[in-house]
Design a protein around this motif. Structure first.
Motif, mmCIF file in Angstrom:
data_model
loop_
_atom_site.group_PDB
_atom_site.id
_atom_site.type_symbol
_atom_site.label_atom_id
_atom_site.label_comp_id
_atom_site.label_asym_id
_atom_site.label_seq_id
_atom_site.Cartn_x
_atom_site.Cartn_y
_atom_site.Cartn_z
ATOM 1 N N CYS A 165 52.849 48.782 10.087
ATOM 2 C CA CYS A 165 51.573 48.093 9.866
ATOM 3 C C CYS A 165 51.041 48.504 8.500
ATOM 4 O O CYS A 165 51.295 49.630 8.037
ATOM 5 N N THR A 166 50.312 47.602 7.866
ATOM 6 C CA THR A 166 49.696 47.990 6.593
ATOM 7 C C THR A 166 48.790 49.192 6.828
ATOM 8 O O THR A 166 48.059 49.254 7.813
ATOM 9 N N GLY A 167 48.880 50.140 5.920
ATOM 10 C CA GLY A 167 48.138 51.383 6.065
ATOM 11 C C GLY A 167 48.928 52.471 6.765
ATOM 12 O O GLY A 167 48.488 53.633 6.791
ATOM 13 N N PHE A 168 50.090 52.127 7.336
ATOM 14 C CA PHE A 168 50.902 53.104 8.063
ATOM 15 C C PHE A 168 52.331 53.181 7.531
ATOM 16 O O PHE A 168 53.126 53.996 8.016
ATOM 17 N N GLU A 169 52.672 52.376 6.543
ATOM 18 C CA GLU A 169 54.069 52.248 6.132
ATOM 19 C C GLU A 169 54.682 53.548 5.622
ATOM 20 O O GLU A 169 55.883 53.772 5.792
ATOM 21 N N ASN A 170 53.906 54.402 5.021
ATOM 22 C CA ASN A 170 54.431 55.669 4.514
ATOM 23 C C ASN A 170 54.433 56.756 5.579
ATOM 24 O O ASN A 170 54.866 57.888 5.320
ATOM 25 N N LYS A 171 53.948 56.410 6.787
ATOM 26 C CA LYS A 171 53.886 57.392 7.867
ATOM 27 C C LYS A 171 54.831 57.052 9.007
ATOM 28 O O LYS A 171 55.544 57.919 9.521
ATOM 29 N N VAL A 172 54.802 55.793 9.442
ATOM 30 C CA VAL A 172 55.538 55.392 10.645
ATOM 31 C C VAL A 172 56.388 54.161 10.362
ATOM 32 O O VAL A 172 55.884 53.159 9.853
ATOM 33 N N GLN A 173 57.672 54.256 10.673
ATOM 34 C CA GLN A 173 58.575 53.121 10.663
ATOM 35 C C GLN A 173 59.263 53.078 12.021
ATOM 36 O O GLN A 173 59.813 54.081 12.473
#
Length: 529
Positions: free
Chosen positions: A400-408
């Motif tokens: 989700c936008t805002g989470f791409e660098n945290k959760v895939q």
């Protein structure tokens, strides 16, 4: 069904599916949903009305060995005919799955029905095609795999075997894959995790050879009854961070980027073909693709066709074809293909979404310079058949936008918070064997870099194609084990619309020296567009 058409071979005749076994959906496609709960429980979902559900049916789908991935050494002279036969195998599985989905009542009355009436006839038909594949290979002097006959046997899976469990930690964004997924371009056996099938072994309380053994009633879910299920979704705000750091860049790294702007397929250039894996076969993909870039791509396209195809890209020298399965929202609505092969007839239902954004970018290697992509290079990333193949070649990334660098996420679709959009990203294989623009199984001529970013086995680094697709999707809701207003990627009907089946396809076609310009831009550390 008779969907695949080839000039050189007529597909095997298939058995008609009794119309009384399914309910018409929107005047056309078959609805295969809701056969799993109590016999007296009604379905009040808006698209289905009240439907009686079979009481004890437990078989969720059919699992067949992926023959194409085993054929790594098919002579060029035989590849066209072999591709046609592989497509026939896909069509047989689709037909068998439809029979599975429309005979739930018979399955409850006869515990041997699946084995005797679906799996055994399917095995017999597969043997005939495998014999033809062997003949096509040996006819031109090739050697067919010695274990080809063993690939005829298909098994039944219940929902527990196909769900895939919870997202596993330790996954990496981009081309680094862990937890049973592709790693360093090499398959990690055929091992599969998270409740999926392990080899062809099926464990206690699960379906074995079509015989039902214990377990709970299962539900494939979805508007057409072939997924997605509630377990395929997760609230992304409740998932622990799992994106690992990218490999450290060396002094010889190629640090530039080249962005090509090709639109979002607003002109609705679609078809259900796949010219890479099923050339000359109509509906070879059994699901709908979005196409950007080259505008004349279908099952019968050739390299000459690509050069004359025109492009949706701003850079008119970029005639490459970028295509991926569409995303649909299963809100009870139907789209233009509700009565069509690859669409509603094969369980791909709901409103087709146009991406809000589609970013196509080439990036470099953290350890070396790159060489230009060869003309007509073909790459497939991900695996459309992970439900039965396992995750060895999976390369799906949902966030989700805002989470791409945290959760895939690979094995679940994200439920995004208010104001956040769904994102699917792809990082293609970035190592090339230096010789071939394709391979018999469409995989072995390219590979992923290893965990440190290096190409192995004499492979050369090429600009890595990355894609980022953003969608405006109202978050689905999950209540009492059911998901409402689900979204899902199109897929083969027996694959149950699992998130891990997401995949992307690419054919490199350039003019005016563009391939060299991309490589030079990346090697110089520039950001070009």
């Amino acid at each position: 069904m008779g969907r695949n058409t080839r000039k050189r071979r007529t597909p095997l005749a298939t058995k008609a599916i009794a119309a009384s076994a399914a309910l018409a959906l929107g005047g056309g496609g078959l609805i295969w949903a809701n056969f799993y709960a109590s016999a007296h429980e009604s379905n009040h979902q808006s698209w289905g009305g009240n439907q009686t559900k079979a009481a004890t049916a437990q078989v969720a789908t059919i699992s067949c060995p992926d023959v194409g991935q085993k054929l790594t050494n098919v002579p060029n002279q035989a590849r066209g005919e072999v591709a046609g036969e592989l497509s026939n195998l896909d069509r047989q599985i689709t037909d068998a799955y439809q029979r599975l989905a429309t005979t739930r009542d018979a399955q409850t009355r006869d515990t041997s029905f699946v084995q005797n009436s679906i799996l055994q006839p399917l095995q017999d038909r597969r043997k005939a095609i495998l014999d033809r594949i062997r003949l096509e290979i040996t006819r031109v002097g090739g050697t067919a795999p010695g274990d080809l006959d063993t690939l005829a046997t298909c098994t039944a899976q219940n929902a527990n075997q196909t769900t895939g469990g919870q997202q596993q930690g330790g996954q990496q964004q981009g081309d680094q894959q862990q937890g049973g997924q592709q790693q360093g371009g090499q398959q990690q056996g055929d091992q599969q995790q998270g409740g999926q099938q392990q080899g062809d072994q099926q464990q206690g309380g699960q379906q074995q050879g079509g015989q039902q053994q214990g377990g709970q009633q299962q539900n494939n879910g979805g508007q057409a009854g072939n997924g997605p299920a509630a377990a395929d979704f997760v609230d992304i705000t409740k998932v622990q961070a799992n994106v690992q750091a990218k490999p450290r860049k060396s002094g010889n790294a190629s640090t530039g980027t080249f962005t090509t702007r090709c639109g979002v397929n607003a002109n609705k250039n679609h078809n259900t073909d796949n010219v890479i894996v099923a050339p000359g076969v109509t509906n070879g993909a059994h699901h709908l693709h979005d196409y950007v870039g080259n505008q004349k791509v279908n099952a019968f396209s050739s390299n000459n066709t690509f050069l004359q195809g025109g492009t949706s890209c701003q850079n008119k020298n970029d005639l490459s074809s970028y295509y991926w399965p569409v995303v649909r929202v299963q809100d009870g609505s139907q789209d233009f293909d509700q009565n069509a092969d690859g669409g509603g007839k094969e369980g791909n239902v709901g409103k087709i979404l146009v991406p809000a954004q589609a970013q196509i970018k080439y990036v470099g290697s953290p350890t070396s310079k790159v060489v230009a992509m060869p003309q007509f290079l073909r790459i497939i990333t991900g695996d459309a058949k992970t439900t039965t193949n396992g995750l060895a070649n999976a390369n799906a990334h949902w966030s989700c936008t805002g989470f791409e660098n945290k959760v895939q996420l690979t094995t679940q679709y994200p439920i995004c918070p208010q104001g956040s959009k769904v994102v699917r990203t792809f990082a293609f294989q970035s190592c090339w064997d230096g010789q071939n623009v394709d391979s018999a199984n469409h995989r072995t001529h390219v590979a992923f870099a290893d965990a440190n970013g290096n190409c192995q086995n004499g492979f050369k680094a090429i600009p890595q194609l990355t894609m980022r697709l953003v969608y405006n999707i109202t978050p689905p809701t999950v209540q009492n084990g059911q998901v409402k207003n689900a979204y899902a990627v199109d897929g083969f009907p027996e694959q149950l619309h699992k998130p891990s089946t997401d995949h992307d396809d690419f054919i490199s076609v350039t003019t005016g020296g563009l391939a060299s310009k991309i490589a030079n831009c990346v090697n110089r550390g520039q950001n070009c567009a």
